[in-house]
Enzyme design. Structure first.
Site, PDB file in Angstrom:
ATOM      1  N   LYS A  52       0.938  -1.329  -0.004  1.00  0.00           N
ATOM      2  CA  LYS A  52      -0.034  -0.049   0.174  1.00  0.00           C
ATOM      3  C   LYS A  52       1.031   1.184   0.065  1.00  0.00           C
ATOM      4  O   LYS A  52       0.697   2.368  -0.692  1.00  0.00           O
ATOM      5  CB  LYS A  52      -0.903  -0.135   1.315  1.00  0.00           C
ATOM      6  CG  LYS A  52      -2.156  -1.023   1.077  1.00  0.00           C
ATOM      7  CD  LYS A  52      -3.031  -1.385   2.263  1.00  0.00           C
ATOM      8  CE  LYS A  52      -3.944  -2.603   1.989  1.00  0.00           C
ATOM      9  NZ  LYS A  52      -4.300  -2.932   3.377  1.00  0.00           N
ATOM     10  N   GLN A  96      -4.841  -1.984   9.298  1.00  0.00           N
ATOM     11  CA  GLN A  96      -4.700  -3.283   8.949  1.00  0.00           C
ATOM     12  C   GLN A  96      -5.489  -4.111   9.601  1.00  0.00           C
ATOM     13  O   GLN A  96      -5.148  -4.354  10.730  1.00  0.00           O
ATOM     14  CB  GLN A  96      -3.216  -3.627   8.496  1.00  0.00           C
ATOM     15  CG  GLN A  96      -3.083  -4.799   7.680  1.00  0.00           C
ATOM     16  CD  GLN A  96      -3.781  -4.890   6.362  1.00  0.00           C
ATOM     17  OE1 GLN A  96      -3.657  -3.797   5.680  1.00  0.00           O
ATOM     18  NE2 GLN A  96      -4.078  -5.934   5.721  1.00  0.00           N
ATOM     19  N   ASP A 119     -11.618   2.093   3.693  1.00  0.00           N
ATOM     20  CA  ASP A 119     -11.910   0.691   3.736  1.00  0.00           C
ATOM     21  C   ASP A 119     -13.551   0.702   3.346  1.00  0.00           C
ATOM     22  O   ASP A 119     -13.957  -0.426   3.143  1.00  0.00           O
ATOM     23  CB  ASP A 119     -11.580  -0.093   4.687  1.00  0.00           C
ATOM     24  CG  ASP A 119     -10.067  -0.557   4.915  1.00  0.00           C
ATOM     25  OD1 ASP A 119      -9.889  -1.135   3.801  1.00  0.00           O
ATOM     26  OD2 ASP A 119      -9.480  -0.727   5.760  1.00  0.00           O
TER      27      ASP A 119
HETATM   28  N1  GUN Z   1      -6.776  -7.245   5.756  1.00  0.00           N
HETATM   29  C1  GUN Z   1      -7.286  -7.771   4.421  1.00  0.00           C
HETATM   30  N2  GUN Z   1      -7.856  -7.097   3.705  1.00  0.00           N
HETATM   31  C2  GUN Z   1      -7.934  -5.889   4.133  1.00  0.00           C
HETATM   32  C3  GUN Z   1      -8.734  -4.528   3.746  1.00  0.00           C
HETATM   33  O1  GUN Z   1      -9.073  -4.755   2.671  1.00  0.00           O
HETATM   34  N3  GUN Z   1      -8.530  -3.644   4.664  1.00  0.00           N
HETATM   35  C4  GUN Z   1      -7.914  -3.709   5.885  1.00  0.00           C
HETATM   36  N4  GUN Z   1      -7.808  -2.930   6.793  1.00  0.00           N
HETATM   37  N5  GUN Z   1      -7.269  -4.939   6.481  1.00  0.00           N
HETATM   38  C5  GUN Z   1      -7.387  -5.717   5.480  1.00  0.00           C
END
Ligand code: GUN
Length: 283
Positions: A52, A96, A119
């Site tokens: 990211k 995350q 998200d």
């Molecule tokens: N862990 C796995 N996929 C995601 C996601 O799309 N967002 C977040 N915050 N954590 C994740």
């Protein structure tokens, strides 16, 4: 022989557009910024967070990373989120998941300002998606909609079957397809006659988490097959769909890797840009 839906091509197209808009904002003196919080040292999460950050840097988005120890208390995490909520230079906040044991995901998600919730996990954003009036949608299902759009695959009136009902993928996926006038069935571990239901799908989305779960006998001739799976099988990354067998029946299919995976980050970047535009320009 089916057409491959190439997530690398579609994600590059989206990221390219985001980079152009980020640069146009910069010319107006507006920086776009994403804050990513990682608690603990889960190896998969570390890779996701690093990817990211890399994507932000490539697109001109400022990336702020907060790595907290496994022993972080809820109070400490909420205090950081509160600080980021109030920081005008931060447009998007992503914590995350999964969180280490002892930290309540719901409490943490609820603490993130819905305006910065890139998200789209906050109940306020989930509710907006339900009524079809939203700025952000969760990255994976939104990425799948972008793919369908890119390949001019219409959803209207189609039988759409989603296998999986998670809050992150299955449920929002079903809603996004419904908003595009699909006739949507959401299947899960208790669904009866799963094979029959799936074999009627014009668009089949597999978000199960089991390698080779979707076999050729579950797929209608000419169906569009979207594979959200990220499974490790004999050291190799593979999806939920038996790709080799299904590719000859499907009209379109996403590979793993190189399908849905790259889309998730592209949409995260797009959501961050949307947040920056909303917060600075009200659009
Ligand atoms: N862990 C796995 N996929 C995601 C996601 O799309 N967002 C977040 N915050 N954590 C994740």
């Amino acid at each position: 022989m089916s057409n491959i839906i190439d997530g690398k091509v579609v994600s590059a197209y989206i990221k390219d557009n985001v980079a152009k808009e980020v640069s146009a904002l910069k010319e107006k003196g507006i920086e776009t910024c994403l804050a990513v919080i990682l608690v603990g040292s889960d190896p998969a999460s570390q890779i996701y967070v690093a990817n990211k950050k890399k994507a932000c840097e490539a697109l001109g988005i400022v990336s702020k990373e907060f790595v907290l120890p496994e022993t972080t208390t809820e109070e400490e995490l909420l205090s950081l989120i509160e600080k980021l909520n109030n920081d005008k230079s931060v447009n998007g906040i992503l914590c995350q998941l999964p969180l280490p044991r002892g930290l309540d995901e719901r409490v943490v998600i609820n603490a993130i300002s819905p305006l910065k919730d890139v998200d789209a996990f906050h109940p306020s954003n989930v509710g907006k998606i339900m009524i079809g009036d939203y700025d952000f949608a969760p990255c994976t299902p939104a990425g799948i909609m972008e793919m369908l759009d890119y390949y001019n695959i219409s959803v209207e009136g189609k039988n759409c079957v989603v296998i999986g009902r998670s809050n992150i993928v299955g449920k929002p996926m079903s809603l996004l397809l419904l908003h595009k006038n699909g006739t949507v069935t959401t299947c899960h571990s208790r669904t009866k006659e799963l094979k029959e239901v799936c074999s009627k799908a014009d668009i089949l989305v597999a978000a199960v988490g089991k390698a080779n779960f979707v076999t050729a006998d579950m797929v209608k001739e000419g169906a569009v097959v979207i594979d959200v799976g990220m499974n490790r099988s004999e050291g190799k990354l593979c999806g939920d769909v038996d790709f080799q067998a299904v590719k000859d029946k499907a009209s379109f299919i996403t590979p793993v890797p190189g399908g849905v995976g790259p889309m998730t980050i592209a949409v995260l970047m797009k959501n961050t840009l949307t947040a920056a535009k909303k917060q600075n320009l009200g659009i």
